[in-house]
Structure formats: C-alpha cells, structure tokens
Design a protein around this motif. Sequence first.
Motif, PDB file in Angstrom:
ATOM      1  N   ASP A   1       0.757  -1.316   0.301  1.00  0.00           N
ATOM      2  CA  ASP A   1       0.043  -0.110   0.037  1.00  0.00           C
ATOM      3  C   ASP A   1       0.793   0.759   0.284  1.00  0.00           C
ATOM      4  OD1 ASP A   1      -2.523  -1.255  -0.004  1.00  0.00           O
ATOM      5  OD2 ASP A   1      -2.435  -0.995   2.636  1.00  0.00           O
ATOM      6  N   ARG A   2       1.952   1.091   0.740  1.00  0.00           N
ATOM      7  CA  ARG A   2       2.489   2.192   0.547  1.00  0.00           C
ATOM      8  C   ARG A   2       3.063   2.432  -0.832  1.00  0.00           C
ATOM      9  NH1 ARG A   2       7.688   0.623   5.016  1.00  0.00           N
ATOM     10  NH2 ARG A   2       7.058  -1.199   4.377  1.00  0.00           N
ATOM     11  N   LEU A   3       3.922   1.363  -1.589  1.00  0.00           N
ATOM     12  CA  LEU A   3       4.203   1.956  -2.862  1.00  0.00           C
ATOM     13  C   LEU A   3       2.856   1.951  -3.582  1.00  0.00           C
ATOM     14  CD1 LEU A   3       5.664  -1.819  -3.543  1.00  0.00           C
ATOM     15  CD2 LEU A   3       6.951   0.764  -3.233  1.00  0.00           C
ATOM     16  N   SER A   4       1.553   2.219  -2.862  1.00  0.00           N
ATOM     17  CA  SER A   4       0.257   2.580  -4.305  1.00  0.00           C
ATOM     18  C   SER A   4       0.383   4.223  -4.180  1.00  0.00           C
ATOM     19  CB  SER A   4      -0.517   1.557  -3.809  1.00  0.00           C
ATOM     20  OG  SER A   4      -1.489   2.199  -2.801  1.00  0.00           O
ATOM     21  N   ARG A   5       1.106   4.904  -2.919  1.00  0.00           N
ATOM     22  CA  ARG A   5       0.992   5.914  -2.985  1.00  0.00           C
ATOM     23  C   ARG A   5       2.227   6.715  -3.154  1.00  0.00           C
ATOM     24  NH1 ARG A   5      -0.359   3.478   2.473  1.00  0.00           N
ATOM     25  NH2 ARG A   5       1.827   4.028   3.811  1.00  0.00           N
ATOM     26  N   VAL A   6       3.175   5.642  -3.270  1.00  0.00           N
ATOM     27  CA  VAL A   6       3.993   6.610  -4.188  1.00  0.00           C
ATOM     28  C   VAL A   6       3.786   6.619  -5.825  1.00  0.00           C
ATOM     29  CG1 VAL A   6       6.937   7.165  -4.423  1.00  0.00           C
ATOM     30  CG2 VAL A   6       5.694   6.555  -1.612  1.00  0.00           C
ATOM     31  N   VAL A   7       3.909   4.900  -6.050  1.00  0.00           N
ATOM     32  CA  VAL A   7       3.738   4.858  -7.998  1.00  0.00           C
ATOM     33  C   VAL A   7       2.659   4.909  -7.935  1.00  0.00           C
ATOM     34  CG1 VAL A   7       4.096   3.236  -9.184  1.00  0.00           C
ATOM     35  CG2 VAL A   7       6.107   3.622  -6.985  1.00  0.00           C
ATOM     36  N   GLY A   8       2.491   5.402  -9.749  1.00  0.00           N
ATOM     37  CA  GLY A   8       0.777   5.656 -10.248  1.00  0.00           C
ATOM     38  C   GLY A   8       0.927   4.122 -11.145  1.00  0.00           C
ATOM     39  N   GLY A   9      -0.754   4.261 -10.725  1.00  0.00           N
ATOM     40  CA  GLY A   9      -1.200   2.770 -11.155  1.00  0.00           C
ATOM     41  C   GLY A   9      -2.772   2.704 -10.850  1.00  0.00           C
ATOM     42  N   ALA A  10      -3.729   1.862 -11.811  1.00  0.00           N
ATOM     43  CA  ALA A  10      -4.884   1.561 -11.030  1.00  0.00           C
ATOM     44  C   ALA A  10      -4.548   0.211 -10.373  1.00  0.00           C
ATOM     45  CB  ALA A  10      -5.472   1.627 -12.431  1.00  0.00           C
ATOM     46  N   GLY A  11      -3.263  -0.800 -10.699  1.00  0.00           N
ATOM     47  CA  GLY A  11      -3.491  -2.422 -10.662  1.00  0.00           C
ATOM     48  C   GLY A  11      -4.261  -2.789 -11.309  1.00  0.00           C
ATOM     49  N   LEU A  12      -4.032  -2.262 -12.848  1.00  0.00           N
ATOM     50  CA  LEU A  12      -4.858  -3.309 -13.962  1.00  0.00           C
ATOM     51  C   LEU A  12      -3.651  -3.895 -15.004  1.00  0.00           C
ATOM     52  CD1 LEU A  12      -7.587  -0.798 -14.362  1.00  0.00           C
ATOM     53  CD2 LEU A  12      -7.788  -3.185 -13.091  1.00  0.00           C
ATOM     54  N   GLY A  13      -2.675  -3.590 -14.953  1.00  0.00           N
ATOM     55  CA  GLY A  13      -1.497  -4.434 -15.636  1.00  0.00           C
ATOM     56  C   GLY A  13      -1.615  -5.747 -15.869  1.00  0.00           C
ATOM     57  N   LEU A  14      -1.091  -6.291 -15.101  1.00  0.00           N
ATOM     58  CA  LEU A  14      -1.327  -7.385 -14.541  1.00  0.00           C
ATOM     59  C   LEU A  14      -2.170  -8.557 -15.535  1.00  0.00           C
ATOM     60  CD1 LEU A  14       1.662  -7.774 -11.996  1.00  0.00           C
ATOM     61  CD2 LEU A  14       2.069  -7.359 -14.406  1.00  0.00           C
ATOM     62  N   ALA A  15      -3.619  -7.864 -14.300  1.00  0.00           N
ATOM     63  CA  ALA A  15      -4.917  -8.154 -15.027  1.00  0.00           C
ATOM     64  C   ALA A  15      -5.384  -8.675 -15.616  1.00  0.00           C
ATOM     65  CB  ALA A  15      -6.021  -7.707 -13.878  1.00  0.00           C
ATOM     66  N   ILE A  16      -4.893  -7.685 -16.589  1.00  0.00           N
ATOM     67  CA  ILE A  16      -4.715  -7.969 -18.025  1.00  0.00           C
ATOM     68  C   ILE A  16      -4.094  -8.886 -18.940  1.00  0.00           C
ATOM     69  CG2 ILE A  16      -4.744  -6.129 -19.990  1.00  0.00           C
ATOM     70  CD1 ILE A  16      -5.549  -3.455 -18.319  1.00  0.00           C
ATOM     71  N   CYS A  17      -2.917  -8.525 -18.195  1.00  0.00           N
ATOM     72  CA  CYS A  17      -2.062  -9.531 -18.718  1.00  0.00           C
ATOM     73  C   CYS A  17      -2.520 -10.883 -18.617  1.00  0.00           C
ATOM     74  CB  CYS A  17      -0.695  -9.216 -18.219  1.00  0.00           C
ATOM     75  SG  CYS A  17       0.435  -7.258 -18.521  1.00  0.00           S
ATOM     76  N   GLN A  18      -2.588 -11.110 -17.301  1.00  0.00           N
ATOM     77  CA  GLN A  18      -2.949 -12.555 -17.412  1.00  0.00           C
ATOM     78  C   GLN A  18      -5.056 -12.737 -18.306  1.00  0.00           C
ATOM     79  OE1 GLN A  18      -3.880 -14.807 -12.560  1.00  0.00           O
ATOM     80  NE2 GLN A  18      -5.874 -14.090 -13.055  1.00  0.00           N
ATOM     81  N   GLY A  19      -5.460 -11.737 -18.038  1.00  0.00           N
ATOM     82  CA  GLY A  19      -6.825 -12.221 -19.241  1.00  0.00           C
ATOM     83  C   GLY A  19      -6.343 -12.329 -20.906  1.00  0.00           C
ATOM     84  N   LEU A  20      -5.457 -11.722 -20.500  1.00  0.00           N
ATOM     85  CA  LEU A  20      -4.988 -11.765 -22.416  1.00  0.00           C
ATOM     86  C   LEU A  20      -4.130 -13.318 -22.755  1.00  0.00           C
ATOM     87  CD1 LEU A  20      -3.912  -8.398 -23.030  1.00  0.00           C
ATOM     88  CD2 LEU A  20      -6.543  -9.100 -24.172  1.00  0.00           C
ATOM     89  N   VAL A  21      -3.770 -13.209 -21.827  1.00  0.00           N
ATOM     90  CA  VAL A  21      -2.796 -14.527 -21.929  1.00  0.00           C
ATOM     91  C   VAL A  21      -3.574 -16.038 -21.757  1.00  0.00           C
ATOM     92  CG1 VAL A  21      -1.246 -15.951 -21.131  1.00  0.00           C
ATOM     93  CG2 VAL A  21      -0.722 -14.036 -20.890  1.00  0.00           C
TER      94      VAL A  21
END
Length: 903
Positions: free
Chosen positions: A844-864
């Motif tokens: 959670d500390r990274l989520s406050r420092v680094v931007g992003g919605a947390g969707l990239g790896l979920a999209i990777c898994q779905g497309l794979v």
Amino acid sequence: MVRWFRFRRDLGLQLLALYLLLIIPFLLTLWIFDGLVGQRIRADVQTGDLALTQAIAQGTDLSLGNALGIVAGLTRYPEVIAADKAAMAPLFEAILNTHPNINLVYRLDASGVMVYHNPENPTSTVGTDFSFRGYFQSALETCAPLVSQGRISPTTNQAVATAVQSLCSPAGDFLGLVGANIRLESLSQTLSTIASKHQSETGFQVVILDSAGQIIAFPDPALLLHPAADLLPRDYLDSFTGETHSQILRSPDGEERLYTHTHIETIGWEVVVSRPTAEAFATQIVLQQIALVAAVTFLLIGLFFWVALANRVIRPIELLAPVSEAIGLNQPIQSKERARLLRLAERSDQIGHLIRSVMKMEDSIKARMKEQATLLDTSAAVISTLDVETVLDRILEQMGRLLAVQMYAIMQLNEKEGSFRIRAGRGLSRHFTEQLAIQPSEPDSVTMRALHSGEPIQVSDTEDDPSYTIRRARARAEGYRALLAVPLKTKHAPPTALLVFHPTPHIFTRNEIQLLANFANHATMAIENAILYERSDMQLEEQTRRLEALVQSLHDGLILSNLTGQAIYANRRVGALANLRPHELARMQVGQILARILSRSNESESGRQAVQEIYEQGGERNAEISLPGDGRTIYLRLEAFDVSDSRGDLIGRGLLLHDITADRELDRMRASLISTVSHELRTPLAAIKGYATTLLADDVQWDRESQNEFLKIISDEADRLRDLVNNILDLSRLDAGVIKLERIECDIEETIHRAARRVRAGEAGFQVQVAPGLPALYADPLRLETILRNLFENSLKYGGEDVAIRVEVGEQDASCLFRVCDDGPGIPAAEGKRIFEMFYRVDDRLSRVVGGAGLGLAICQGLVHAHGGRIWVETREKGACLAFSIPFSAAAPGAAQAKGDSG
C-alpha cells in the motif's frame, strides 16, 4: 311366544332369573334399611356429643366468667385502685375463702411489680417483677378482662391460669392490674365427674385446651399443660375453627375415635369430647351384624336351591370353562376331565349339545393351530435372513412337517442356461436334483402349465395321466406317483414354481392346495425381498457414495453433530481448516474443532468466544472470522443451524463454514476501483485543466517552445486517460468473454521492441534474447504487444527508470515461452499468486508513491488466458521475473478466433 319358549328351554336363563328375583330385592332392602338406621344412629351420637361439649364449654365459660367478674369487681374498689395494702387484705382474703378454685389474688402496679398478694406468706409468689408475663403484656393493650394461657405455678407446682383485669384511669392511663390464679385441677375434677357418668363406655375422654393448644383440663392431672398433640390427632388440631363440628379420625395410638369440638368464644379455649367409634356406634354395629346375618341366611337358602341345580348346569359349565381355555391355548386336556366330558356329551339337552360342539371344535382348532404355527415359523424364516437358499430350505422344511410330504422342490428359471432348474429341494435324490431340467418350450410340463395358467396344476397318478407319458420313467425312478405344481407370482425374480411329490396316487384337497399356496407366497416374498434388497442396497450405496463425494467436494466446510455436541460427520474442508484427519474429526466435540480453527484466527478472545457461542446456543446464528491462507487472508462465515427429523424433533446441530473470501475480494475490488479510478482520472485531468488554463491566460504571452511543452504534457495526460479507459474496457471484455483475437503470424522480436518503445523501456538497459529456430507464433499482435507493454511498465514502475530489463523467448511444451526479468526490488514469494488480481498492489505504501490502477497484470493474465496460455511469477534471488506462455497455433493465418476464457 318364541322368546318364552326359548326361556323355558334355556336352563341358564331360568336359573339366573330365579336367583336375581330372590336375592336382589332382599339385599337392596337390607342395604337401604342399614343405611337409614346407621345414619340416624350416627346423627344421634354426634348430636349427643355436641350437646355435651357445649354444656362443658358453657360451664367452663361460666366458671372462668365468675373469676373474671371477681377481678373486674375488685378493680372498682378505691382501696385496690389506690393500692392500699391494709385495705386490700380483707377483700382478697374473702375471695380466697369463698372461691376454693382460686389460690392466689394479687395487685401489680403499672410497671408489673407486685404491690400486694394474698395469701401474704412469702412462699405464695416468687419474685416481685411480673412484667414479663404474657397476660401483663396483653393487659397493657386493653382494659377488658382476659384469661392467660395455662402454666405451672412455681410456688404451688400446680397448673393454673390467671384471670386478669386492667386498672385504667378515667383518662385511659394504665395503673396496673388485678389478677387471680385459677387452679386448673378444679376443671379437671369437673371433667372427671362428667367422665364418671360414662363409665360404661370404654375410652371416653373429655379435654379442655387453652388458646396455645395446651391441655388445661383432663381427668388425668399428669397430662395437664401437655401439648394437645399428645392426646389428639395433629390433623384434627389443625382443623379447629370457631364452629362446632364432629369428625372421625385415628388417635395418636392408632385407635379410630369420634372427636367432637366446641370453641369457647370469650376466652379462645376449646372443648373436645372423644370416644372410640366402636363404643359410639355400637348400636349401629349390632344392627349391621344383624343385617349381615340375615343376608347370609338368605344366601344360604338360595344356595340350597342352587345346589339342587348345580349337578345339571353349574358343574358341567365349570368343567367346560377350563377345557375351553385349554383348547384355546392349545394345551392338552387331562384324561379324567376328558372322561367326564364324554359322559356329559351323552346328554340330550343343551349341555350335551354344547359339549359335543366343543369337542369337535377342539379337533378343528388343533389343526388350525398347527397350520398357524407352521405359517408363523415360515414367516419368521422369511424375515430372519436375506439368504434365499437358507430361507427356502426352512420354508420347505415347515411345509413338509405340516403336510406330511417327503418330496418337494422349488423350480426356478436359470437365465444363463435358459431352462428351469431345482433351486431348493428335500427328499429328492441328488441325481434327480442335478439332472432335472425343464425347457420353457415344453408346454405339456406340469411346471410350465402352472406358470402359464397362474393356477396350481396337479397330476393325481402319473401312471394313468396321459400328459405324463414321456416323463413316467423319471417318476418311477424317483418313486413318486402324484405331483402338484404351484406357481410363484414373482415380479422381479425369474419365473418360479413349487413342486410337491407324493409316493402314492393322491388327489390334493382344496385345503392342501391353499396351504401350499401360502407357502408359495412365503417363498415368493423371500426371493423378492432378497432381489429387492440387493438392488436397493446397490442403489443406496451408489447414492451414498455420490452424496458423500458431493459433500466432500464442497469448498465450504460442513460439520454435523448429535445433541451432545459430538461430531458425527465433517467433510475434508473442515479437516483442512482444523489441520485434522478424518478419523480424528469423528472422535471430537464440535467445540474442540472450532477451537482448533480459531487458534489460527486473528480474532480477539471475545470474538472467539462469540463464535463458540453461536454453536452452543440453539436456533440459526452466524458469525465471521478470518484465517491466514496461502498468501492471502481467508474469510469464513460460520452458520449454525438445527437438524430436525420429519416430525420436527431436534436430532442434532449443524455448522456450515462458508468461504466468503471471493465476496470480500469483490468488495475490495469495488472499493479499489472507485478509489483508484477516481485518483487516476483526477491526476491527468488536473494536469490537462491546469496547462490548458495556462495557455488560455490573456495576461501572459508564452513562447513557442513553452506552448509545445504544455501541449506535449496535455497530450501525454490524454494518452494516460485513454490507456486507463482502454484497460478498464479490456478487463470488462475479458470478464464478459467477448474479446476477439485476430490470430496472425507474429514477428516476436519486432513486437517486443515496439512494446518497449511505447513505454520507453529502451532508454535504459534493455536486452532481448530470442532462441533461434522457433516455430511461427500465431497470435493477436496488438494483444501480445499489450501484454509485453504492461509487463515493461510494471518493471519501470517499481524498479525505476534506470532498471535493467531482459526479455527471453524460448520454447516449452509446444508453447512460446516469454520471460520478462528486471533487477528491481522483486516480488515477495507470498504475493506471487495475488499480483494478477485486479486492483491488487503488493504494498500500500508503494501504491501511494507509484501511480497506477493495479490493472496491468490482471489484463496480462486475461489476454494470456484468451490465447490459451498461462502466466506466472518465477522466483529469482534478485529482481522480478514474470513468465507467460502462448501455444504455437496451427490455425491458418488470418483466421479469427473468439476466446471466452477470462482466467
């Protein structure tokens, strides 16, 4: 007329009518006379005793009233009021001389101290302060005269009661009292005089009781001031009221007595007269004895007439009753009784006819009892075991014993051979049993004829019956001349028949055929039960296996217990949660299993106690707990419920451990979606709005380079918004299973570099290593580029702009294997399975420092997964390594293929 004729012929009716006509009116009259006279005598005795008690009560009341009048009169003398000792002496002495039942007269002052007493000698009283006396305390509350409870005088050692009169001033002030001790022995002497008049009555008693239940007067002075319970029944003492009444009770020594009671209202005393009931009601008892003698005499006269008819009716009936009972119970009749029956059976009247009928009934009952016993034994054999061979042997044994046949068998179709064979038999040779085979195509066979017709078929003589010609040699060899075949009406079993053989020519009677049909029915039930049990047992076992497999396969835990709380069933999910084996679960209490599960929980002690209580208390209850799982927290909802049978009776309790982790994850993802998307949208929108407002400002002239920089930032933030929206749309399509892939041959290396340029991954250390000789990869190039771009962005986001990224491509299990590795901070091993979840961030500390919605790896898994591949995290000592594989497709280039697997 017909009824009168029947009455004359029926000796029993005549005897009964004569006896009733004589005895009933006489006994009824005698009973009424005895009742009326007895009531009258009782009433007279009770009235006499009541009068006596009232007379004694009045005399006692008068005697005590005189004493009260004396002390009341003394209170009117001024000398007494003034407590003048010299003046009181002649007054008190005159009272003692004229009233012998009074032995002491005295004057007490207002504090209870003795002022004067007569006789004056010092031994007349003991002490000077009498304020402790009960009568003094009562005198303080009233100016009316009163009589104290009985007591023993300490000076004379006699039973006395005190007549007391308070001295009150005109203003109502208490000045003291005047008292006179009354000798209770004088009352006892009066009662003795009364009792002497009843000397003829043994046990006559008269007693007077004071308000405290003490014996105040009794002929025996030794019982004075004793508790009344020493002389009278305690129940009778408890029933005392202000009314006069009589009652019959048992005395303390067990004698039945008549007690009569009268209440002396003025002083609260009781007068009781008692006498034994044997003495009180002696006249009534004599009358009853006279009535009894008369009744007995009349009965003896009746008996004389009865004896005259006994030899004709009573004795034969008395003989017939036990004989009939013995016949009904299937017991033997003694030879002496049978001889008497034979003699009585020669009579021509009703008795003789009845006895002849009973003897015929005996023979019939014996036969029926034998048949019934045999059939019952056969029924017991049918239900005793499900082994068909054993049951059939027992049935044949019982049948042979009842019908006295020696040869019999059960023929059944052998479905494998297609012929009828002997399944069970008795009295037949081994050769006959093994060799006999009847084909279904033999219409002249007795067995087949019985099965086709559904009715018993018999051959009375095998030598004369033309249908038995070809089988006559077999009958001669086996030694039978008659044959009966009874079909068994089977439904689930193969066709079966019962065969009975007779060594001589024989015509089977209807009764024999009926009995054999009953045995055939028992054999049918045995065979059908065995087959149905075998089928139902198999079905039950199959259903049980399916049900148990279903319950064991549940992702939720299930525990069932009895009313004592012991677990009788628990599936494997419960064992996994409690870390117990199945045989360990079966021996534990549900509370112990819950304690094992809660020991892993992060709940507080009060929370654990609340969870324990939902099962211990009745009704439907639920609670939630959390447990550490494999890399993530598991959330369980515990639902307790009652288990009832079909009648609604409670037979146990149940506990369902429902896994609600997915629901919690869905809630978390929903909250994360709102939080993340709002944050990710706000940041680029704020930048776009800020720079657009800056460019539109009228008070500032921006140079071309600044304008291009601002427009470039606006363009980048717009691209960022577009990528976020596209990611959300891609996830939506993946979840809905409607994403379409355009599979064409992909240039793997070019696709990797294109994805790297999009995220500017090539600006730092970036390496690509593609194994030579790889087969052609048919995939959607844009989707493959999206997968790689998201993986590169993930490395740059957490590793920084200077992170080194290395891409390795090879072949594994007919699939193209991609590895994207970096030298960044790496991925914790516990988070390896969760990083592909939507909106999940490792820290959670990274989520406050680094931007992003947390969707990239979920999209990777779905497309794979849409390509039919899989994606995972590989462990590295340093940095992170994400790998995925896509099968080398054999589809023709350009073919469009829809995939609906969202992982």
